[in-house]
Design a protein around this motif. Sequence first.
Motif, short mmCIF file in Angstrom:
data_model
loop_
_atom_site.label_atom_id
_atom_site.label_comp_id
_atom_site.label_asym_id
_atom_site.label_seq_id
_atom_site.Cartn_x
_atom_site.Cartn_y
_atom_site.Cartn_z
N TRP A 114 31.26 44.78 52.01
CA TRP A 114 32.08 45.34 50.94
C TRP A 114 32.74 46.65 51.40
O TRP A 114 32.21 47.73 51.18
CB TRP A 114 31.21 45.65 49.71
CG TRP A 114 30.57 44.46 49.07
CD1 TRP A 114 29.47 43.79 49.50
CD2 TRP A 114 30.98 43.83 47.85
NE1 TRP A 114 29.16 42.77 48.64
CE2 TRP A 114 30.06 42.77 47.62
CE3 TRP A 114 32.01 44.05 46.94
CZ2 TRP A 114 30.16 41.94 46.51
CZ3 TRP A 114 32.11 43.22 45.83
CH2 TRP A 114 31.20 42.17 45.63
N PRO A 131 28.90 51.24 44.24
CA PRO A 131 29.62 52.09 45.20
C PRO A 131 28.76 53.23 45.75
O PRO A 131 27.64 53.48 45.28
CB PRO A 131 30.79 52.64 44.37
CG PRO A 131 30.91 51.71 43.20
CD PRO A 131 29.53 51.24 42.92
N ALA A 170 36.10 53.63 42.23
CA ALA A 170 35.86 52.93 43.50
C ALA A 170 36.63 51.63 43.50
O ALA A 170 36.60 50.87 42.52
CB ALA A 170 34.37 52.67 43.69
N GLU A 224 37.05 55.29 47.55
CA GLU A 224 36.81 55.93 46.26
C GLU A 224 37.66 57.19 46.13
O GLU A 224 37.98 57.86 47.11
CB GLU A 224 35.33 56.30 46.10
CG GLU A 224 34.38 55.13 46.14
CD GLU A 224 32.96 55.53 45.75
OE1 GLU A 224 32.80 56.33 44.80
OE2 GLU A 224 32.01 55.05 46.39
N TRP A 245 29.10 42.66 41.47
CA TRP A 245 29.63 43.54 42.51
C TRP A 245 28.49 44.35 43.10
O TRP A 245 27.34 44.29 42.64
CB TRP A 245 30.67 44.50 41.92
CG TRP A 245 31.67 43.86 41.03
CD1 TRP A 245 32.31 42.65 41.22
CD2 TRP A 245 32.17 44.37 39.78
NE1 TRP A 245 33.16 42.39 40.18
CE2 TRP A 245 33.11 43.42 39.28
CE3 TRP A 245 31.94 45.52 39.04
CZ2 TRP A 245 33.79 43.62 38.07
CZ3 TRP A 245 32.62 45.71 37.85
CH2 TRP A 245 33.53 44.77 37.38
N GLU A 251 35.23 49.73 50.98
CA GLU A 251 35.67 50.36 49.74
C GLU A 251 36.38 51.68 50.02
O GLU A 251 36.26 52.26 51.11
CB GLU A 251 34.47 50.64 48.82
CG GLU A 251 33.50 51.67 49.37
CD GLU A 251 32.52 52.16 48.31
OE1 GLU A 251 32.20 53.35 48.34
OE2 GLU A 251 32.09 51.36 47.46
N GLN A 294 36.94 48.14 45.67
CA GLN A 294 36.16 47.37 46.64
C GLN A 294 36.80 46.00 46.88
O GLN A 294 37.45 45.44 46.00
CB GLN A 294 34.74 47.15 46.13
CG GLN A 294 33.94 48.42 45.90
CD GLN A 294 32.55 48.11 45.34
OE1 GLN A 294 32.37 47.17 44.58
NE2 GLN A 294 31.58 48.91 45.73
N TYR A 295 36.58 45.48 48.09
CA TYR A 295 37.01 44.12 48.41
C TYR A 295 35.91 43.44 49.22
O TYR A 295 35.50 43.95 50.26
CB TYR A 295 38.31 44.13 49.21
CG TYR A 295 38.92 42.75 49.35
CD1 TYR A 295 39.77 42.26 48.36
CD2 TYR A 295 38.63 41.95 50.45
CE1 TYR A 295 40.31 40.98 48.47
CE2 TYR A 295 39.17 40.67 50.57
CZ TYR A 295 40.00 40.20 49.57
OH TYR A 295 40.53 38.93 49.68
#
Length: 296
Positions: A228, A66, A218, A232, A63, A230, A220-221
């Motif tokens: 990315w 963040p 966080a 949070e 990943w 996100e 995320q996709y």
Amino acid sequence: MIQCKRAIFVTLLFLLLPVVARCRASDLPTANNDASFEDNPFADYFQNWFSRVTKAQAEQPHWVTPLVTVTPRLEEEFRYDQFTEALTGGHTLINYGGGKGLELIPFDPVEVIIGVPSWQTVDTKPRTKGWTDESFLVKYRLLSADEQSGDYIVSAFMGLTVPNGSDSITSHHYSYSPTIAFGKGFGDFDFQSSIGTSIPDNGGDKKGNGTPFLFNTAFQYRVAKYLWPEIETNFTAWPNGKHEGLDQLFITPGVIIGRIPIAGRLGLTVGAGCQVAVTNKPLYHNNTIITARLPF
């Protein structure tokens, strides 16, 4: 200040010791010098650095880190952040650097972060400005699996803040920050969380910052390969200290682009987002964040 210099000296000595050992090993007047060099664990420490880093990172999810939440993943990069906070009272705080810096993986499964003190200004009259305190952080990865083997990770952190900043900025106290962090991926979606506290050397002194409880998550996709988006949640509660009884929660939407290859191992990751306070009486109302990282 003397203790800070000692801490920095010990850190640099630790990192440079293998180099010194390697040089001395190569100077030994032995007939079997090459074999001795190869068998010396100190001598080949830096020679095998990147292969060790590659192996360590292959054993964890891939990943992206963040904006605010400290990732449980082990990273090797140089990072610069910048904050622009809208404070209560109508003032603006700008932080150049965000206290980030050099992140290294000296051993598997350990990461060391050597923070670079940031320059901070507040538009008061007269203007408040100066350097923030120095910070260090050590991560120890407890459990992990890559995307094909479970896509999860659990790590423990210990941070140290040294009160060597400018008189108008420094906290005047050493601070220790134990934290547990974890994350789980589900295809292109993942979440990363951290739960910890900050313990100053004066404990819960009524005039100090106390021992705040921090909980960040966080979500995320990943879209395509490098994008990315996100969101949070950043929560802090103060059970004691000068902010006793205060709880603050921020929602932080953002987007990160990376890791974009540049050359060899070197890459580029950039991102931006904005913290927005959703609870009453926060220490600041919102915070615009930009980040730039050079992973290697």
